[in-house]
Design an enzyme around this catalytic site. Structure first.
Site, mmCIF file in Angstrom:
data_model
loop_
_atom_site.group_PDB
_atom_site.id
_atom_site.type_symbol
_atom_site.label_atom_id
_atom_site.label_comp_id
_atom_site.label_asym_id
_atom_site.label_seq_id
_atom_site.Cartn_x
_atom_site.Cartn_y
_atom_site.Cartn_z
ATOM 1 N N CYS A 159 -16.979 -2.981 -4.202
ATOM 2 C CA CYS A 159 -15.752 -4.143 -4.182
ATOM 3 C C CYS A 159 -16.439 -4.997 -2.821
ATOM 4 O O CYS A 159 -17.397 -4.528 -1.934
ATOM 5 C CB CYS A 159 -14.567 -3.799 -4.218
ATOM 6 S SG CYS A 159 -13.729 -3.425 -2.763
ATOM 7 N N ASP A 199 -6.875 -3.367 8.088
ATOM 8 C CA ASP A 199 -6.505 -4.539 7.341
ATOM 9 C C ASP A 199 -5.962 -5.700 7.971
ATOM 10 O O ASP A 199 -5.193 -6.765 7.448
ATOM 11 C CB ASP A 199 -5.378 -3.951 6.522
ATOM 12 C CG ASP A 199 -5.918 -3.054 5.367
ATOM 13 O OD1 ASP A 199 -6.831 -2.979 5.111
ATOM 14 O OD2 ASP A 199 -4.868 -2.127 4.537
ATOM 15 N N ASN A 251 0.885 -1.224 0.105
ATOM 16 C CA ASN A 251 0.074 -0.092 0.009
ATOM 17 C C ASN A 251 0.519 1.231 -0.069
ATOM 18 O O ASN A 251 0.224 2.380 0.076
ATOM 19 C CB ASN A 251 -1.113 -0.154 1.228
ATOM 20 C CG ASN A 251 -2.136 -0.919 0.831
ATOM 21 O OD1 ASN A 251 -2.048 -1.450 -0.192
ATOM 22 N ND2 ASN A 251 -3.069 -1.107 1.952
ATOM 23 N N ARG A 286 -8.749 -0.931 -7.204
ATOM 24 C CA ARG A 286 -9.317 0.433 -6.811
ATOM 25 C C ARG A 286 -8.189 1.642 -6.898
ATOM 26 O O ARG A 286 -8.498 2.668 -7.362
ATOM 27 C CB ARG A 286 -9.887 0.129 -5.403
ATOM 28 C CG ARG A 286 -10.883 1.314 -5.207
ATOM 29 C CD ARG A 286 -11.275 1.072 -3.644
ATOM 30 N NE ARG A 286 -11.254 2.432 -3.108
ATOM 31 C CZ ARG A 286 -12.378 3.272 -3.520
ATOM 32 N NH1 ARG A 286 -13.258 3.043 -4.059
ATOM 33 N NH2 ARG A 286 -12.256 4.258 -2.844
ATOM 34 N N ARG A 329 -2.291 -11.134 -4.754
ATOM 35 C CA ARG A 329 -2.414 -9.555 -4.751
ATOM 36 C C ARG A 329 -1.520 -8.927 -3.799
ATOM 37 O O ARG A 329 -1.117 -8.077 -3.999
ATOM 38 C CB ARG A 329 -3.826 -9.216 -4.792
ATOM 39 C CG ARG A 329 -4.777 -9.573 -6.046
ATOM 40 C CD ARG A 329 -6.027 -8.521 -5.846
ATOM 41 N NE ARG A 329 -5.767 -7.616 -5.512
ATOM 42 C CZ ARG A 329 -6.538 -6.908 -4.334
ATOM 43 N NH1 ARG A 329 -7.657 -7.611 -3.906
ATOM 44 N NH2 ARG A 329 -6.279 -5.797 -3.938
ATOM 45 N N ASP A 359 -16.181 10.161 -3.223
ATOM 46 C CA ASP A 359 -16.729 11.680 -3.385
ATOM 47 C C ASP A 359 -15.617 12.534 -2.543
ATOM 48 O O ASP A 359 -15.280 13.824 -2.954
ATOM 49 C CB ASP A 359 -17.894 11.631 -2.526
ATOM 50 C CG ASP A 359 -17.733 11.014 -1.105
ATOM 51 O OD1 ASP A 359 -17.155 10.131 -1.028
ATOM 52 O OD2 ASP A 359 -18.289 11.587 -0.023
ATOM 53 N N LEU A 360 -14.744 12.048 -1.674
ATOM 54 C CA LEU A 360 -13.668 12.844 -0.863
ATOM 55 C C LEU A 360 -12.462 13.223 -1.909
ATOM 56 O O LEU A 360 -11.721 14.026 -1.787
ATOM 57 C CB LEU A 360 -13.304 12.257 0.502
ATOM 58 C CG LEU A 360 -14.617 11.789 1.331
ATOM 59 C CD1 LEU A 360 -14.084 11.394 2.734
ATOM 60 C CD2 LEU A 360 -15.297 13.421 1.598
HETATM 61 C C1 EPZ Z 1 -6.676 2.247 1.845
HETATM 62 O O1 EPZ Z 1 -7.742 2.219 1.096
HETATM 63 C C2 EPZ Z 1 -5.843 0.835 1.605
HETATM 64 N N1 EPZ Z 1 -5.556 0.579 0.308
HETATM 65 C C3 EPZ Z 1 -6.835 -0.184 2.371
HETATM 66 O O2 EPZ Z 1 -6.126 -1.441 1.981
HETATM 67 C C4 EPZ Z 1 -7.069 0.097 3.655
HETATM 68 O O3 EPZ Z 1 -7.929 -0.762 4.185
HETATM 69 C C5 EPZ Z 1 -7.749 1.646 3.841
HETATM 70 O O4 EPZ Z 1 -6.833 2.369 3.238
HETATM 71 C C6 EPZ Z 1 -7.999 1.799 5.176
HETATM 72 O O5 EPZ Z 1 -6.724 1.920 5.934
HETATM 73 C C7 EPZ Z 1 -4.446 0.840 -0.356
HETATM 74 O O6 EPZ Z 1 -3.676 1.713 0.313
HETATM 75 C C8 EPZ Z 1 -4.143 0.522 -1.742
HETATM 76 P P1 EPZ Z 1 -9.754 5.027 2.617
HETATM 77 P P2 EPZ Z 1 -8.568 3.372 0.594
HETATM 78 O O7 EPZ Z 1 -9.952 5.971 1.599
HETATM 79 O O8 EPZ Z 1 -7.433 4.602 0.392
HETATM 80 C C9 EPZ Z 1 -14.599 6.021 3.132
HETATM 81 C C10 EPZ Z 1 -6.020 -3.832 1.620
HETATM 82 O O9 EPZ Z 1 -6.198 -4.921 1.998
HETATM 83 N N2 EPZ Z 1 -14.286 6.980 1.936
HETATM 84 O O10 EPZ Z 1 -8.855 5.327 3.808
HETATM 85 O O11 EPZ Z 1 -9.236 3.160 -0.236
HETATM 86 C C11 EPZ Z 1 -14.444 4.662 2.709
HETATM 87 O O12 EPZ Z 1 -15.423 3.976 2.214
HETATM 88 C C12 EPZ Z 1 -6.755 -2.401 1.248
HETATM 89 O O13 EPZ Z 1 -4.774 -3.759 1.108
HETATM 90 C C13 EPZ Z 1 -15.353 7.716 1.510
HETATM 91 O O14 EPZ Z 1 -16.385 7.891 2.183
HETATM 92 O O15 EPZ Z 1 -9.224 3.787 2.037
HETATM 93 C C14 EPZ Z 1 -13.894 4.191 4.168
HETATM 94 O O16 EPZ Z 1 -15.160 4.017 4.910
HETATM 95 C C15 EPZ Z 1 -8.384 -2.984 1.230
HETATM 96 N N3 EPZ Z 1 -15.329 8.719 0.666
HETATM 97 C C16 EPZ Z 1 -13.030 5.155 4.581
HETATM 98 O O17 EPZ Z 1 -13.470 6.394 3.938
HETATM 99 C C17 EPZ Z 1 -14.094 8.819 -0.284
HETATM 100 O O18 EPZ Z 1 -13.920 9.445 -1.005
HETATM 101 C C18 EPZ Z 1 -11.619 4.852 4.767
HETATM 102 O O19 EPZ Z 1 -11.339 4.371 3.342
HETATM 103 C C19 EPZ Z 1 -12.913 7.957 0.146
HETATM 104 C C20 EPZ Z 1 -13.402 6.997 1.252
#
Ligand code: EPZ
Length: 429
Positions: free
Chosen positions: A126, A316, A23, A102, A408, A134-135
């Site tokens: 997913c 994770d 990541n 993603r 992966r 959105d953020l």
């Molecule tokens: C990263 O995903 C990681 N992926 C994820 O790891 C990890 O679980 C996650 O961060 C949380 O630590 C990578 O780094 C490639 P977020 P990311 O944006 O960036 C909400 C793995 O198994 N949200 O921090 O996509 C979202 O739905 C993967 O290696 C919004 O609402 O996660 C979640 O509830 C899986 N709107 C929360 O924020 C947005 O626009 C945190 O998601 C973006 C996110």
């Protein structure tokens, strides 16, 4: 499709080298889009997601050279990628590619920052939840991008370049923070990112961007300040060790017993998780070479924990912890606060004899005396590896199907565990 066969009951003893973090690698590779010069990344793990992102970046015009397949002992080292985006040939990231991974949506930030335009497919849902963007879009708007959504694509335009702005995230988002950092690095003026993600992978990206000539301060705190620069240069950067792989193998040792050095691991990257499993009964000590974990076979104590953004307990590692607690002496409670549907492992763990009750975002796990092997399958990466952990302690044979999820995110998993004494083998086809 490959499967992994595990016969449980063997303790783990020896050394497990910890790979570079998946990541961190993904946003670092994407950062290569920000410069026409070459970005060299060392300690890159050999993972399916890295290969997939190479193809996606290739579509935008990034040349990727791979080296590092050294013979002998060094075969365990990471590879070196040289990424050169001398010319961006295409600013569209199509559905066929983005839907497979993603994180590839994050190309939107560098593409619009460097070329003034990006057209990126929405990633869609997913297995672990709805996962909106959105953020990320809000962050780009704050930097002056004009956003349109058309036929499943997000189109970001900034013909005269991005402008520094204030981005206050209402919720901590790793991908949002990566996107804001990469876009703000080339914006005109100063940007402030509030409620930024503090994950080590964000700090690693900021460190690399600074080596490329960016002016970023405060990464690792909730407030990051970025003074935009007109151009970035090439740089050389080594990917930080994978804290999720580290925590996963620590839990494998807690589950199976034994004594293992997690070579190259850094405790400060996962202190909350180490404190938690240390409290449950695993011996954990930091050494110059990494983290040493051991368990002498005494029972594990149950835990109560909720996942949280860094420095809290990581989502994770939630599935892996749940597998571990299936054999604790007592009742554990694990609450998932980041993703609304990240419990795909529960029904599969139940096939091995686990007793787990789900109520909304909280799982209650009643420890059992013994798990028993069975055929299992999971639909995401961390859920799959939780089944491997459970299988290491289960009586008899467990067959983990759909191994491509593991490939992966875990480099040579069966090899690393096998060298420490686990009875584990990949069955091709
Ligand atoms: C990263 O995903 C990681 N992926 C994820 O790891 C990890 O679980 C996650 O961060 C949380 O630590 C990578 O780094 C490639 P977020 P990311 O944006 O960036 C909400 C793995 O198994 N949200 O921090 O996509 C979202 O739905 C993967 O290696 C919004 O609402 O996660 C979640 O509830 C899986 N709107 C929360 O924020 C947005 O626009 C945190 O998601 C973006 C996110």
């Amino acid at each position: 499709m490959d499967r992994i066969r595990i016969v449980g009951g063997r303790p783990l003893n020896g050394t497990i080298p910890i790979s570079g973090a998946k990541n961190a690698t993904l946003p670092l590779m994407i950062a290569s889009l920000l410069t026409e010069e070459t970005l060299v990344l060392d300690n890159v793990p050999r993972l399916a997601d890295v290969g997939q992102l190479q193809r996606i970046l290739g579509n935008h015009g990034v040349d990727v050279m791979v080296s590092g397949k050294r013979p002998g002992e060094r075969e365990l080292d990471g590879q070196t990628l040289k990424l050169s985006a001398a010319r961006i040939v295409d600013t569209t990231a199509p559905y066929e590619l983005v839907s497979k991974m993603r994180a590839s949506f994050w190309v939107i930030g560098p593409l619009v920052a460097r070329t003034g335009e990006a057209r990126v497919s929405m990633p869609g849902g997913c297995a672990i939840g709805t996962r909106p963007v959105d953020l990320l879009i809000m962050a780009l708007e704050r930097l002056g991008a004009q956003i349109d959504i058309d036929a499943g694509y997000v189109i970001a335009r900034a013909r005269k370049g991005l402008k520094g702005g204030e981005i206050a995230f209402p919720k901590v988002t790793v991908g949002g923070t990566h996107t804001a950092l990469m876009a703000a690095a080339l914006a005109d003026g100063t940007s402030v990112i509030d409620n930024a993600a503090r994950e080590p992978e964000v700090v690693d990206l900021a460190d690399c961007l600074n080596k490329m000539g960016a002016k970023i301060s405060g990464a690792g705190t909730p407030r990051i300040v970025v003074d935009g620069v007109p151009r970035l240069s090439g740089a050389r950067h080594s990917v930080l060790p994978d804290r999720i792989e580290t925590g996963t193998y620590a839990m494998a040792v807690a589950m199976a017993g034994g004594d293992v050095l997690l070579e190259g691991a850094r405790p400060e990257l996962l202190q909350a998780a180490l404190d938690l499993i240390g409290g449950a009964g695993l011996n954990v000590s930091a050494t110059n070479a990494g983290i040493r974990v051991s368990r002498n076979g005494a029972g594990l104590a149950p835990v109560e924990v909720a996942t949280a953004p860094f420095p809290g307990f990581p989502t994770d590692l939630q599935a892996q912890l749940m597998a571990l607690m299936c054999c604790a002496r007592g009742t554990s409670r694990i609450t998932e606060t980041i993703f609304e549907n990240r419990f795909m492992h529960v029904q599969e763990l139940a096939r091995l004899g686990a007793r787990i009750h789900l109520d909304g975002e909280t799982a209650t796990i009643e420890g059992v005396e013994r798990l028993r092997g069975a055929p299992v399958m999971a639909t995401d990466l961390r859920a799959s590896v939780s089944l491997v952990i459970a299988a290491l302690a289960a009586e008899g044979e467990t067959m983990v199907n759909r191994v491509y999820h593991l490939d992966r995110g875990f480099e040579r998993l069966e090899d690393k565990l096998g060298r420490c004494g686990a009875e584990i083998a990949r069955i091709s086809g």
